[in-house]
Design a protein around this motif. Structure first.
Motif, PDB file in Angstrom:
ATOM      1  N   SER A 196       0.494  -1.357   0.359  1.00 15.92           N
ATOM      2  CA  SER A 196       0.299   0.101  -0.371  1.00 15.92           C
ATOM      3  C   SER A 196       1.261   1.426  -0.190  1.00 15.92           C
ATOM      4  N   PRO A 197       0.578   1.995  -0.353  1.00 18.94           N
ATOM      5  CA  PRO A 197       1.678   3.750  -0.506  1.00 18.94           C
ATOM      6  C   PRO A 197       1.055   4.302   1.100  1.00 18.94           C
ATOM      7  N   VAL A 198       2.196   4.585   1.280  1.00 19.54           N
ATOM      8  CA  VAL A 198       1.979   5.530   2.876  1.00 19.54           C
ATOM      9  C   VAL A 198       2.356   6.812   2.515  1.00 19.54           C
ATOM     10  N   LEU A 199       1.192   7.607   2.796  1.00 20.74           N
ATOM     11  CA  LEU A 199       0.881   9.154   2.574  1.00 20.74           C
ATOM     12  C   LEU A 199       0.908   9.663   4.176  1.00 20.74           C
ATOM     13  N   ASP A 200       2.409  10.981   3.480  1.00 22.26           N
ATOM     14  CA  ASP A 200       2.102  11.798   4.599  1.00 22.26           C
ATOM     15  C   ASP A 200       1.067  13.550   4.438  1.00 22.26           C
ATOM     16  N   GLU A 201       1.171  14.488   4.601  1.00 20.19           N
ATOM     17  CA  GLU A 201       0.956  15.587   4.392  1.00 20.19           C
ATOM     18  C   GLU A 201       1.635  16.605   4.851  1.00 20.19           C
ATOM     19  N   LEU A 202       1.497  17.822   3.819  1.00 17.47           N
ATOM     20  CA  LEU A 202       2.245  18.867   3.828  1.00 17.47           C
ATOM     21  C   LEU A 202       1.190  19.992   4.404  1.00 17.47           C
ATOM     22  N   ALA A 203       1.932  20.775   5.119  1.00 16.73           N
ATOM     23  CA  ALA A 203       0.303  21.736   5.437  1.00 16.73           C
ATOM     24  C   ALA A 203       1.024  23.468   5.388  1.00 16.73           C
ATOM     25  N   PHE A 204       0.968  24.013   5.019  1.00 16.30           N
ATOM     26  CA  PHE A 204       0.552  25.835   4.766  1.00 16.30           C
ATOM     27  C   PHE A 204      -0.498  26.612   5.400  1.00 16.30           C
ATOM     28  N   PRO A 205       0.041  26.991   6.675  1.00 14.56           N
ATOM     29  CA  PRO A 205      -0.461  27.545   7.721  1.00 14.56           C
ATOM     30  C   PRO A 205      -0.548  29.414   6.842  1.00 14.56           C
ATOM     31  N   ALA A 206      -1.134  29.886   7.164  1.00 17.50           N
ATOM     32  CA  ALA A 206      -2.102  31.162   6.556  1.00 17.50           C
ATOM     33  C   ALA A 206      -1.340  31.880   7.690  1.00 17.50           C
ATOM     34  N   MET A 207      -0.431  33.484   7.582  1.00 15.83           N
ATOM     35  CA  MET A 207       0.451  34.203   8.671  1.00 15.83           C
ATOM     36  C   MET A 207      -1.076  35.433   8.219  1.00 15.83           C
ATOM     37  N   GLU A 208      -1.231  36.224   8.984  1.00 16.45           N
ATOM     38  CA  GLU A 208      -1.014  37.188   8.890  1.00 16.45           C
ATOM     39  C   GLU A 208      -0.013  38.540   8.748  1.00 16.45           C
ATOM     40  N   LEU A 209      -0.384  39.317   7.299  1.00 16.56           N
ATOM     41  CA  LEU A 209       0.449  40.036   7.031  1.00 16.56           C
ATOM     42  C   LEU A 209      -0.269  41.264   7.095  1.00 16.56           C
ATOM     43  N   VAL A 386      -9.454  45.794   6.225  1.00 16.87           N
ATOM     44  CA  VAL A 386      -9.113  46.980   6.303  1.00 16.87           C
ATOM     45  C   VAL A 386      -9.629  47.345   7.837  1.00 16.87           C
ATOM     46  N   LEU A 387      -9.293  48.066   8.789  1.00 11.16           N
ATOM     47  CA  LEU A 387      -9.767  48.667   9.845  1.00 11.16           C
ATOM     48  C   LEU A 387      -9.413  50.218  10.054  1.00 11.16           C
ATOM     49  N   ARG A 388     -10.010  51.389  10.286  1.00 10.55           N
ATOM     50  CA  ARG A 388      -9.679  52.571  10.028  1.00 10.55           C
ATOM     51  C   ARG A 388      -9.701  53.178  10.850  1.00 10.55           C
ATOM     52  N   ALA A 393      -3.397  58.535  15.244  1.00  6.57           N
ATOM     53  CA  ALA A 393      -2.377  59.322  14.357  1.00  6.57           C
ATOM     54  C   ALA A 393      -2.545  60.428  14.628  1.00  6.57           C
ATOM     55  N   LYS A 394      -3.682  61.688  15.273  1.00  2.00           N
ATOM     56  CA  LYS A 394      -3.887  62.641  14.732  1.00  2.00           C
ATOM     57  C   LYS A 394      -3.188  63.893  13.955  1.00  2.00           C
ATOM     58  N   PRO A 395      -3.025  64.090  13.196  1.00  2.00           N
ATOM     59  CA  PRO A 395      -5.134  64.347  12.267  1.00  2.00           C
ATOM     60  C   PRO A 395      -4.675  63.254  11.636  1.00  2.00           C
ATOM     61  N   TYR A 396      -3.802  62.941  11.212  1.00  4.90           N
ATOM     62  CA  TYR A 396      -4.191  61.481  10.006  1.00  4.90           C
ATOM     63  C   TYR A 396      -5.416  60.169  10.465  1.00  4.90           C
ATOM     64  N   VAL A 397      -5.649  59.636   9.184  1.00  2.61           N
ATOM     65  CA  VAL A 397      -6.300  58.555   9.695  1.00  2.61           C
ATOM     66  C   VAL A 397      -5.683  57.121   9.155  1.00  2.61           C
ATOM     67  N   LEU A 398      -5.626  56.301   9.911  1.00  3.20           N
ATOM     68  CA  LEU A 398      -4.584  55.232   9.362  1.00  3.20           C
ATOM     69  C   LEU A 398      -5.701  54.312   9.271  1.00  3.20           C
ATOM     70  N   PHE A 399      -5.030  53.010   8.592  1.00  3.64           N
ATOM     71  CA  PHE A 399      -5.878  51.848   7.631  1.00  3.64           C
ATOM     72  C   PHE A 399      -4.438  50.974   8.015  1.00  3.64           C
ATOM     73  N   TYR A 400      -5.356  50.302   8.863  1.00  6.82           N
ATOM     74  CA  TYR A 400      -4.673  48.673   9.479  1.00  6.82           C
ATOM     75  C   TYR A 400      -5.228  47.586   8.661  1.00  6.82           C
ATOM     76  N   THR A 401      -4.083  47.613   7.604  1.00  3.69           N
ATOM     77  CA  THR A 401      -4.615  46.587   6.196  1.00  3.69           C
ATOM     78  C   THR A 401      -3.812  45.085   6.371  1.00  3.69           C
ATOM     79  N   THR A 402      -5.101  44.141   6.481  1.00  2.56           N
ATOM     80  CA  THR A 402      -4.265  43.060   6.870  1.00  2.56           C
ATOM     81  C   THR A 402      -4.849  41.578   6.043  1.00  2.56           C
TER      82      THR A 402
END
Length: 422
Positions: A196-209, A386-388, A393-402
């Motif tokens: 029988s074939p021997v199976l394994d698996e690779l895992a690729f988690p998505a990280m936050e950028l 996007v989180l506004r 940082a007044k008077p600037y508006v920051l946009f936390y984009t992930t």
């Protein structure tokens, strides 16, 4: 036809948009002129080297032209990238789907004024988990696609790797470490029981950028400013720089795992789970005799099925060193691009610059060659958020984009490395 409806573009008109403009053409001509000057100067340097009398002036001239070639190539790439960027918004980007247009309008209102009621209603109706408490609101699909296109143009590894979009947090890929037993047998011959074939698996988690562009309220109040395009432009460079570093050398902790972070082994002792390398035979340099041989050995370390789609990856400085090499017939191994927007070639294979690749040094893995489409996998989780933030940082508006992205080697036989060691 309604006179207010724009006439469809002819095929020739569409093709003309993608032709290089005069700036790109002029820059490419200057690049080719500089390359001819480089070959003449380098030929003179090599002649002096054979006579054991290198002139410092000649060496300096070669290095100056070499640096000029890199600068001119970067200028061409920048001009081509600008020419290829499609504009977002405007009459040409009207989406026929009502839900998509509604999402776009609600997102525009949120970015400009902070009014989130429209997005909350849409995401509640769609049963989305992307509410404000989870880190912002999902950008419209066309904006997400545009960010992806720009990252492909800017991130060298993403451009040549296999890219998958997923909806879960981790992409799992099964593979066989050993396959079922097979063989030839006569029509009436006895057939042994197969394993029988021997199976394994690779895992690729998505990280936050993430990226955090800033804008003034005056800019946001300006109706002439295309918010979608502004956001895509602001985050593209930050995302591309972080991705580029992670895909090459990331340690896999909170970020994708780069191909140089895996264990390496001499090609003669290669096993699955490690990347094979070919040594140059000289610590921190190409060998003095037949310096091109290690590059040829690297190419042929790759199996034919991978080699036909192979490409080189190296830094700008390493490419500058390779540019000086010749084969046994006196022909340069490195060849300039055939047209603006195309990569140069080495031994007939495309060369992609990745500044995150290590510089040439003792024991460095400064050159990679392989079929990266089969060898390296980039995983994108659907949805850019996007989180506004108008307060930090007044008077600037920051946009936390992930965005969430992962990556890693998926076929350890598809990528080979050149090690500058004995």
């Amino acid at each position: 036809m309604d006179p207010s409806t724009p006439a469809p573009e002819s095929k020739s008109a569409v093709e003309t948009k993608h032709l290089p403009g005069p700036e790109v053409t002029a820059a490419f001509e200057e690049f080719m002129t500089a390359f001819e000057a480089f070959k003449d100067a380098n030929d003179q340097r090599l002649g002096e080297l054979e006579r054991r009398g290198i002139d410092a002036v000649t060496t300096d001239k070669v290095e100056r032209i070499n640096a000029a070639l890199d600068t001119q190539k970067a200028l061409i790439d920048e001009l081509v990238l600008k020419a290829r960027r499609p504009a977002l918004g405007g009459a040409g980007d009207l989406v026929s789907d009502l839900a998509a247009r509604e999402h776009k309008a609600a997102f525009d209102s949120y970015v400009r004024t902070g009014e989130a009621a429209g997005l909350k209603r849409l995401e509640a109706k769609a049963l989305s988990a992307g509410v404000g408490t989870d880190g912002g609101y999902v950008v419209p699909n066309e904006t997400e696609r545009e960010i992806g296109k720009r990252l492909t143009a800017l991130s060298p590894i993403r451009a040549i790797a296999d890219v998958r979009t997923i909806s879960s947090g981790t992409y799992k890929k099964p593979f066989m470490t050993s396959g079922p037993a097979v063989g030839w047998v006569a029509e009436t011959g006895a057939r042994a029981q197969t394993a029988s074939p021997v199976l394994d698996e690779l895992a690729f988690p998505a990280m936050e950028l993430y990226a955090m562009p800033a804008a003034t309220q005056t800019l946001l109040d300006d109706a002439a400013v295309n918010i979608d395009e502004w956001l895509a432009i602001e985050v593209e460079a930050a995302f591309a720089a972080q991705e580029g570093s992670a895909f090459v050398s990331g340690d896999g902790s909170g970020k994708p795992k780069g191909f140089l972070a895996y264990d390496t082994v001499a090609e003669s002792a290669w096993v699955w789970g490690k990347l094979g390398f070919v040594s140059t035979g000289a610590a921190g340099d190409f060998p003095a005799a037949s310096p091109a041989d290690p590059l040829v050995d690297l190419v042929y370390a790759l199996k034919a099925g991978y080699r036909q789609n192979g490409s080189f990856v190296m830094s700008r400085r390493t490419q500058g060193a390779v540019r000086k090499l010749k084969d046994e017939n006196g022909q340069y191994l490195w060849a300039p691009p055939t047209a603006p927007g195309t990569p140069p070639s080495l031994l007939g294979f495309p060369v992609h610059e990745a500044e995150e690749m290590p510089e040439i040094g003792a024991g460095s893995l400064s050159v990679a060659f392989g079929d990266f489409r089969r060898g390296y996998l980039v995983v994108d989780r659907a949805g850019v958020r996007v989180l506004r933030d108008p307060y930090s940082a007044k008077p600037y508006v920051l946009f936390y984009t992930t965005k969430r992205v992962g990556g890693g080697v998926q076929d350890f036989d598809a990528i080979k490395l050149l090690k500058f060691a004995e």
